[in-house]
Design a protein around this motif. Structure first.
Motif, PDB file in Angstrom:
ATOM      1  N   GLN A 266       0.793  -0.988  -0.041  1.00 39.79           N
ATOM      2  CA  GLN A 266       0.157   0.156  -0.001  1.00 39.79           C
ATOM      3  C   GLN A 266       0.932   1.197  -0.098  1.00 39.79           C
ATOM      4  O   GLN A 266       1.865   1.171   0.386  1.00 39.79           O
ATOM      5  N   TYR A 268       1.445   5.096   1.215  1.00 39.47           N
ATOM      6  CA  TYR A 268       1.094   6.089   2.207  1.00 39.47           C
ATOM      7  C   TYR A 268       1.570   7.603   1.824  1.00 39.47           C
ATOM      8  O   TYR A 268       2.745   7.756   1.378  1.00 39.47           O
ATOM      9  N   ASN A 278      -3.649   6.496   3.736  1.00 41.54           N
ATOM     10  CA  ASN A 278      -3.534   5.643   2.652  1.00 41.54           C
ATOM     11  C   ASN A 278      -3.563   6.527   1.472  1.00 41.54           C
ATOM     12  O   ASN A 278      -4.799   7.176   1.321  1.00 41.54           O
TER      13      ASN A 278
END
Length: 436
Positions: A266, A268, A278
């Motif tokens: 992911q 960030y 996020n």
């Protein structure tokens, strides 16, 4: 685009920051071979020091997790992963986690261009207009308005960020031109082709006469298009044939296929207030990397694993050879990794990137030419570069060493710059211990 401007400006300066995210349980390294029996006390201390450096930044909320990989003499001697690739679902970060390289795509683009040079298909001082006619009549933005460029942009200018091209998200004399025209390849990777991007870029004014000033910008995207025109292949296919397949970079490309989607970290964003959020599908950062883009961008488009990038860096350290197979000529690598900026660029040619005296620029990457007092530990002759979301690599020929630091936080002043500094402190003090 305010958030985008702020994060990119922070990306281009050396700084540090902190936040709090200490309530998470910390995932530990999945590879204990580098932490247990069979290692010398110095080696064990080094690995433990790297782990502590990562852990500190996790516990203070500066990064979700990181992978650090150190190689000496062609062998990986430290492989430490801590924390999470996905904070929300608490997915541990691992050595096969796939990261967005962003600007660490640039040295790979350089290598692709140097294969054309090795094959005798281009000259480095060729005007780019000979291959991309749309770049024939460039203008320069000056305090007095637009004036015709006096010199043609060369391939060498593009390789050294001295072409005059800029980025829309960095302060420069042509910034408003780029903003008004919405010319920013990362943001537009899903909606326009490389050919379309370069043709629109050709309408932008330059920020300086070609060959006169180092300025971070869209140059390496133009080089990707050069590869397409000269080779007759898409940029992605050319990279696959000449770089990725020969180096067994099995997870590197311009997007992550569905079969590997669970391994993509992911993304960030760290706010100025020190809060992580996020940003995985934020179009300002390229949108979803699970979708095949229209634009295969040589400046910041690739994704891949630390293992893949280590294979690429090791090829450079080996002067163009990998497992008995030659990828680049020794001459090509030496040019890539040697400072190309002469005295006319001053003592701090990369000042706009937060780099003071002692740092020069080769092809698509910085070169350490001196170690002034207060510099990070390292060696003269290092070559490397970093990426917007906190990926960083350097190769140190003097110590036959490669360092990789990978996390996924924008901007990188919190991620790779700070963590890389701490990792360097550990590994170079370890080298000193071993010599004593």
């Amino acid at each position: 685009m305010t958030k985008l401007f702020d994060t990119f400006k922070r990306y281009m300066r050396i700084a540090a920051g902190a936040t709090l995210l200490s309530s998470c349980t910390i995932a530990t390294s999945e590879d204990s071979r580098f932490e247990g029996a069979g290692r010398t006390s110095s080696e064990a201390r080094e690995t433990a020091g790297i782990a502590a450096a990562i852990q500190n930044q996790i516990e203070t909320g500066q990064i979700p997790g990181a992978v650090v990989m150190i190689a000496r003499h062609g062998e990986i001697v430290d492989l430490v992963s801590r924390g999470y690739a996905d904070l929300e679902n608490q997915v541990p970060i691992q050595q096969d986690t796939i990261f967005r390289f962003y600007s660490m795509s640039k040295p790979i683009t350089c290598a692709a261009v140097m294969t054309l040079y090795d094959d005798g298909l281009i000259g480095l001082d060729d005007p780019i207009k000979d291959y991309l006619p749309e770049l024939s009549k460039m203008q320069v933005r000056t305090p007095d308005g637009l004036v015709p460029a006096k010199s043609d942009i060369t391939i060498r200018n593009l390789m050294t960020h001295t072409s005059g091209f800029a980025y829309a998200v960095l302060p420069n004399p042509a910034q408003q031109d780029y903003i008004d025209a919405n010319v920013f390849a990362i943001k537009n990777r899903l909606t326009e082709s490389l050919e379309q991007h370069v043709k629109r870029l050709a309408q932008m004014p330059l920020v300086a006469e070609p060959g006169t000033k180092w300025n971070y910008g869209e140059s390496m995207g133009v080089l990707g298009r050069l590869v397409e025109v000269v080779s007759g292949k898409t940029y992605g296919n050319y990279l696959q044939d000449r770089i990725f397949d020969p180096l067994n970079m099995i997870d590197t490309g311009f997007y992550v296929p569905a079969s590997k989607s669970d391994r993509l970290a992911q993304l960030y964003h760290m706010s100025n207030e020190g809060v992580l959020s996020n940003a995985n599908d934020d179009i300002q950062y390229g949108g979803s990397y699970l979708e095949k883009p229209q634009l295969e961008y040589g400046g910041a488009g690739l994704v891949g694993t630390p293992r893949d990038y280590m294979s690429f860096a090791n090829m450079l350290l080996n002067k163009g050879s990998s497992n008995g197979r030659r990828i680049l000529s020794q001459q090509a690598v030496e040019m890539m990794t040697t400072n190309q900026l002469d005295a006319s660029f001053g003592d701090s040619p990369l000042e706009a990137a937060g780099r003071g005296p002692g740092t020069g620029f080769g092809f698509c990457g910085l070169v350490t030419v001196a170690l002034p007092e207060g510099s990070d530990p390292g060696s003269v002759g290092e070559y490397g570069w970093s990426g917007w979301a906190s990926t960083n690599f350097w190769m140190d020929p003097a110590n036959d060493l490669i360092g990789l630091v990978f996390t996924q936080v924008i901007p990188d002043d919190i991620g790779s710059i700070m963590l890389s500094h701490n990792v360097r402190e550990v590994i170079y003090s370890s080298d000193s211990d071993q010599r004593e």
